[in-house]
Each structure stands twice: as structure tokens, then as C-alpha cells.
Design a protein around this motif. Structure first.
Motif, PDB file in Angstrom:
ATOM      1  N   ARG A   9       0.847  -1.202   0.000  1.00 48.63           N
ATOM      2  CA  ARG A   9       0.000   0.000   0.000  1.00 48.63           C
ATOM      3  C   ARG A   9       0.879   1.246   0.000  1.00 48.63           C
ATOM      4  NH1 ARG A   9      -2.571  -4.749   0.386  1.00 48.63           N
ATOM      5  NH2 ARG A   9      -4.825  -4.562   0.634  1.00 48.63           N
ATOM      6  N   PHE A  10       0.348   2.314  -0.627  1.00 48.25           N
ATOM      7  CA  PHE A  10       1.150   3.532  -0.815  1.00 48.25           C
ATOM      8  C   PHE A  10       0.457   4.771  -0.266  1.00 48.25           C
ATOM      9  CE2 PHE A  10       2.161   0.555  -4.165  1.00 48.25           C
ATOM     10  CZ  PHE A  10       3.530   0.640  -4.311  1.00 48.25           C
ATOM     11  N   LEU A  11       1.270   5.724   0.112  1.00 49.18           N
ATOM     12  CA  LEU A  11       0.772   7.051   0.438  1.00 49.18           C
ATOM     13  C   LEU A  11       0.356   7.751  -0.836  1.00 49.18           C
ATOM     14  CD1 LEU A  11       3.128   8.750   3.043  1.00 49.18           C
ATOM     15  CD2 LEU A  11       0.651   8.433   3.202  1.00 49.18           C
ATOM     16  N   LEU A  12      -0.749   8.480  -0.780  1.00 49.73           N
ATOM     17  CA  LEU A  12      -1.249   9.176  -1.962  1.00 49.73           C
ATOM     18  C   LEU A  12      -1.482  10.647  -1.651  1.00 49.73           C
ATOM     19  CD1 LEU A  12      -3.995   7.065  -3.708  1.00 49.73           C
ATOM     20  CD2 LEU A  12      -1.953   8.036  -4.736  1.00 49.73           C
ATOM     21  N   GLY A  47      -1.647  18.048  -0.507  1.00 46.57           N
ATOM     22  CA  GLY A  47      -2.194  17.411   0.680  1.00 46.57           C
ATOM     23  C   GLY A  47      -2.409  15.931   0.438  1.00 46.57           C
ATOM     24  N   PHE A  48      -2.526  15.193   1.504  1.00 48.72           N
ATOM     25  CA  PHE A  48      -2.766  13.765   1.347  1.00 48.72           C
ATOM     26  C   PHE A  48      -4.231  13.490   1.019  1.00 48.72           C
ATOM     27  CE2 PHE A  48       1.046  13.781   4.081  1.00 48.72           C
ATOM     28  CZ  PHE A  48       1.870  13.011   3.260  1.00 48.72           C
ATOM     29  N   ILE A  49      -4.447  12.411   0.301  1.00 53.40           N
ATOM     30  CA  ILE A  49      -5.808  12.008  -0.013  1.00 53.40           C
ATOM     31  C   ILE A  49      -6.377  11.233   1.161  1.00 53.40           C
ATOM     32  CG2 ILE A  49      -7.249  10.630  -1.563  1.00 53.40           C
ATOM     33  CD1 ILE A  49      -5.301  11.193  -3.778  1.00 53.40           C
ATOM     34  N   GLY A  50      -7.536  11.655   1.619  1.00 56.52           N
ATOM     35  CA  GLY A  50      -8.144  11.008   2.768  1.00 56.52           C
ATOM     36  C   GLY A  50      -8.801   9.679   2.407  1.00 56.52           C
ATOM     37  N   GLU A  51      -9.108   8.935   3.434  1.00 59.20           N
ATOM     38  CA  GLU A  51      -9.641   7.590   3.253  1.00 59.20           C
ATOM     39  C   GLU A  51     -10.946   7.593   2.462  1.00 59.20           C
ATOM     40  OE1 GLU A  51      -9.497   5.470   6.858  1.00 59.20           O
ATOM     41  OE2 GLU A  51     -10.349   3.617   6.005  1.00 59.20           O
ATOM     42  N   HIS A  52     -11.717   8.668   2.602  1.00 53.78           N
ATOM     43  CA  HIS A  52     -13.044   8.656   1.992  1.00 53.78           C
ATOM     44  C   HIS A  52     -13.250   9.735   0.947  1.00 53.78           C
ATOM     45  CE1 HIS A  52     -14.114   5.589   4.796  1.00 53.78           C
ATOM     46  NE2 HIS A  52     -13.779   6.359   5.824  1.00 53.78           N
ATOM     47  N   GLU A  53     -12.184  10.162   0.300  1.00 49.26           N
ATOM     48  CA  GLU A  53     -12.355  11.165  -0.757  1.00 49.26           C
ATOM     49  C   GLU A  53     -11.607  10.730  -2.007  1.00 49.26           C
ATOM     50  OE1 GLU A  53     -10.798  14.941   0.512  1.00 49.26           O
ATOM     51  OE2 GLU A  53      -8.784  14.142   0.867  1.00 49.26           O
ATOM     52  N   SER A  54     -12.069  11.264  -3.139  1.00 43.97           N
ATOM     53  CA  SER A  54     -11.367  11.013  -4.389  1.00 43.97           C
ATOM     54  C   SER A  54     -10.234  12.020  -4.516  1.00 43.97           C
ATOM     55  CB  SER A  54     -12.330  11.176  -5.559  1.00 43.97           C
ATOM     56  OG  SER A  54     -12.756  12.516  -5.629  1.00 43.97           O
ATOM     57  N   SER A  55      -9.396  11.830  -5.528  1.00 46.47           N
ATOM     58  CA  SER A  55      -8.295  12.783  -5.707  1.00 46.47           C
ATOM     59  C   SER A  55      -8.838  14.150  -6.120  1.00 46.47           C
ATOM     60  CB  SER A  55      -7.309  12.264  -6.742  1.00 46.47           C
ATOM     61  OG  SER A  55      -7.954  11.985  -7.962  1.00 46.47           O
ATOM     62  N   GLU A  56      -9.904  14.154  -6.932  1.00 48.11           N
ATOM     63  CA  GLU A  56     -10.537  15.425  -7.296  1.00 48.11           C
ATOM     64  C   GLU A  56     -11.055  16.118  -6.048  1.00 48.11           C
ATOM     65  OE1 GLU A  56     -11.215  12.603  -8.959  1.00 48.11           O
ATOM     66  OE2 GLU A  56     -10.293  13.117 -10.897  1.00 48.11           O
TER      67      GLU A  56
END
Lengths: 235, 235
Positions: A9-12, A47-56
Motif C-alpha cells: 500500500r502507498f501514500l497518496l 495534501g494527502f488524499i483522505g480515506e473517503h475522498e477522491s483525488s478530485e
DNA sequence: TCAAAAGTGTTCACAGTACACCCATGC
DNA sequence: GCATGGGTGTACTGTGAACACTTTTGA
């Protein structure tokens, strides 16, 4: 047989390349990184992408945190995956580029980030591979604006033809013939001439125009060549 | 303050939209998924990104596993991040699109994957959001091939003008005037006329051409409009 | 000799370019 | 009135579209 459970798994993250136009130069908005490592250095807004959001969603969120603005023009640029790009932990970054009206922006900016505008031809050293992202964004902006009515996103709702022309000239780093520029822009049928004039920049005054939003969305994807014939002087 | 350690980690995959041209239709290469869930259903070629590879590396790796081919034309399309796109576990997918010479491909294909070519206008239901990816790739192919000499990647090293024309016609789903097509292609100076002819497809025979690779890479990014004037009959 | 497909020539319309010119206004 | 920048008119040029024409060859 690929088992999901065995995979790494990776940081996004998302990073935003934010362009604005001040009437003179095309500019890039950067911030001073507020946390270690590289605290204090120039960086793209990210910023980092949260667990419950898309990249947009993440990109829109961080942009709103900084500028207070909703509904900003934004599109995905590219995803950067090089192993060494983030020196702390391997992080994949999805880059977005955004176009904002610099006037509107000024009203709502959050100073917490120590934001600063740099002329596009004079961008400082940024952390990680952010300079690479900026270069790619500049290329894409020039490419796309030559084919689509994109640059209006950088202007206020009301603008004059000379203003529009200087914007194009700033983006393409060249000069256009005003007569031909005029006719070409009008030939797109995308502009509506208004009754009033801007009298600040000339004695005669220049008529304001606005974008015909209906036609704008309809013709956005038609293949028009929006770059009028260049007068290659310095470019 | 954003702490790396507090952030969520995500599964990362690549998916490849692989185009080929069989002399008749533009086609898409898909495989039958070999593992659960959705085992047996049609899917794009894909795979997870490993701990020590970039997304480009992963895409090239899975493409080589399937086709045996190196050095295939490939570019990043877009990254898909919707929460619900993979029903097993949230997975971010970086989509790549690839153009291959279908003849060369046939010599080395691995049958392990149950691969199949579908005409681009008749793609079956694919898993997850893969149909969406295919649509986007089709759009981008058409868009980009109108401005850059991209479609040569789909042809063998030697090809005739009529072959090239049918390829363009297949991609744009229209018909071009052969005289104008000829001249336009030759005007790019990208083609080198060879001595021999293809006599299979006509009595007179058509001269073979090849791409001038030096000029090809030099002019790839110049803004040429490669789509000759269309005769809008069906589309 | 004829059909079929490759390839060439020619006209026409229009879009892009260059540049001269007129217009409105503040000083 | 004159300098300044906004806006229009116009002649020239090259490209693209349409289509008629010639060439080559197998049957």
C-alpha cells in the motif's frame, strides 16, 4: 494469481499547480511548506488524499482551504510515481492544474500558508519534483489553450479585448496583431459585447466583453485553433 | 501539521488500454480475468504496482508479460480514484494507453491470459470502470492523432498510402479524399518512399513508405494538424 | 479492352497575415 | 491639436476541399 492482500500500500497525495494572471504576467501560486521536512521551503499546494475522498475531492478541498474558492477550473494533469520523489516515504502524487481569477482570489486568500505568486518564467526552487510538475503544467496550458477557450478562466467576468490579447501574449510569450486577434476572437461567437467601457487603460476606452456561457460549454471541445497568427518576435 | 504516519495507505494498480489495427478496424485488446472476484469476465490488462517500481515500469511489465513486446508506445492516460471503483478494496488505478502493431503482436502473444481483440465500436462489458477508461482512451487517441503523427505506431514498419488512409478513416470513422490525403501526408516530410510496391491489394500496386524516424521524433511535438479534411459521411 | 485502384493536376473558396487607416479621448 | 491606444478595412498569400483526370495492371 494476484492476491489483493499481498500487495503493498502507498501514500497518496495531490499537488496543485495554480495559475493566475495579474494583467501583466502569468503567475504561479506557491506556498511555504509549514511542516517538516523542508519546512519553510517553497512548495506547490498539496495534501494527502483522505480515506473517503477522491483525488478530485482532495484537490478541491486543499484549494478551498487556501483560497476560499469553490468551482475553480481544475483538471488532472498527471500522476507522479517515481520511487525517490518524496524523500520521507514513497508517495504517489496526482497533480492537478487550476486556473483562477487573481482578483477574486485576493479577496479570500488564507495567509496561514504564506502564499506567494511568482511570474511563470521566474519560479523558485520547489521541493521534491514540483518544478517538473510546473513545467508540465505550463506545457499543457499552452497546448490546451491553443485549442480550447481556456484562458477566460484567468480573467474576471468582464474584460476588454486588449486585456484578453495581453493574456494570450503573456501565455505564448509573443505578440499578436490586434486586428487579427480581434476578428479571430469574435469569429468564435463566444464573446458578448457589453455596453460599458474600461477607461482606465486608454483615453478612448475599450469595450467590455463577457463569455457567452451557453456557447462556451457547447464549443469547449470543438477543435478550434485559438492561437491567432503569431508575430514571432521574441519567442 | 500533516504527519505522514497518520495517513491512509492505498492499493495502486495500472490498467492498459491497448489499441491495434488489423487493416480493417481499430481494435482493443482485453483479457479474461484469471482470478476472483469476477474471474472469467472481460477486463483490461492490469496489475498491481510493486514496492520498487514506478507506474510506467508496472505498465511496461504487464504489457511485456502479455505480448512479449518491449519498447511499445505507451503514455499515461489518467488516474482513477473513485472510492467504489474496485469492489474488493479501494484501489487507485493509473491507466495507460498503448499502441501496438498487431502483426508483430501475433507472433509473441501469451495465451495464458485468454486475450481477445474487439472492434473499438463493439467493446464488451468490462469489469469495474474499465469501459470508462476505454472511452477516455478512444477520445484521447482521436484528439492526439489529429495533432501528432501517432498512428504510425499501429502500422508495420512498411506500409502503403492507402493502408495509412484506411487507418485514419477507421480511427475517425469517416472518409478522406485520397488525393488530398496523399499530399497532406507527404507535406509533413515524415514519410520516405520505398522502391517496392504492395501488390496484394490492387492490380497497379501501391508504393511502400516508411517513417523517417529522425524527423519523426523531431516533429512529434510540433502542432501539425494531421487530420486531412473530412468528408463527413457517417460521423 | 475494361474494371479497379493508385496517383496527379487544377480550380476555387476561404482563412490567416500584414499593414494602412480611422476613431475617440485626455491633456 | 496631437499623442495614444482602440477599432476597422483591405489586399495578398497559402492551405484545404472538391473533383476531374491519367496511370498501371490483371483478368
Amino acid at each position: 494469481m494476484r492476491r489483493y492482500s499481498l500487495q503493498k500500500r502507498f501514500l497518496l497525495a495531490v499537488d496543485c499547480i495554480i495559475f493566475g494572471y495579474d494583467g501583466q504576467d502569468l503567475k504561479l501560486l506557491v506556498i511555504q511548506r509549514s511542516f517538516e521536512p523542508f519546512k519553510g521551503q517553497w512548495s506547490l499546494l498539496g495534501g494527502f488524499i483522505g480515506e473517503h475522498e477522491s483525488s478530485e475531492g482532495a484537490a478541491a478541498r486543499v484549494l478551498k482551504e487556501l483560497t476560499g474558492m469553490d468551482g475553480v477550473y481544475m483538471e488532472q494533469l498527471s500522476t507522479f510515481t517515481e520511487q525517490e520523489r518524496d524523500t520521507v516515504e514513497r508517495t504517489i502524487s496526482i497533480a492537478y492544474f487550476a486556473l483562477i481569477d487573481i482578483q477574486k482570489y485576493k479577496q479570500q486568500i488564507s495567509e496561514d500558508y504564506n502564499p506567494a505568486w511568482f511570474p511563470i518564467n521566474d519560479v523558485p526552487d520547489l521541493i521534491f519534483d514540483h518544478n517538473k510538475m510546473v513545467e508540465l503544467a505550463k506545457e499543457k496550458l499552452r497546448y490546451k489553450a491553443a485549442l480550447h477557450p481556456l484562458l477566460f478562466e484567468l480573467l474576471p467576468a468582464k474584460f476588454t479585448m486588449p486585456q484578453l490579447q495581453s493574456l494570450y501574449q503573456a501565455v505564448y510569450n509573443t505578440e499578436f496583431d490586434k486586428g487579427n486577434f480581434n476578428r479571430k476572437m469574435l469569429s468564435t461567437k463566444l464573446l458578448v459585447k457589453l455596453k460599458d467601457k474600461d477607461k482606465l487603460n486608454s483615453k478612448k476606452g475599450a469595450f467590455y466583453f463577457k463569455v457567452d456561457t451557453k456557447k462556451y460549454s457547447a464549443s469547449f471541445n470543438s477543435f478550434l485553433n485559438f492561437v491567432p497568427g503569431p508575430v514571432p518576435k521574441g519567442g
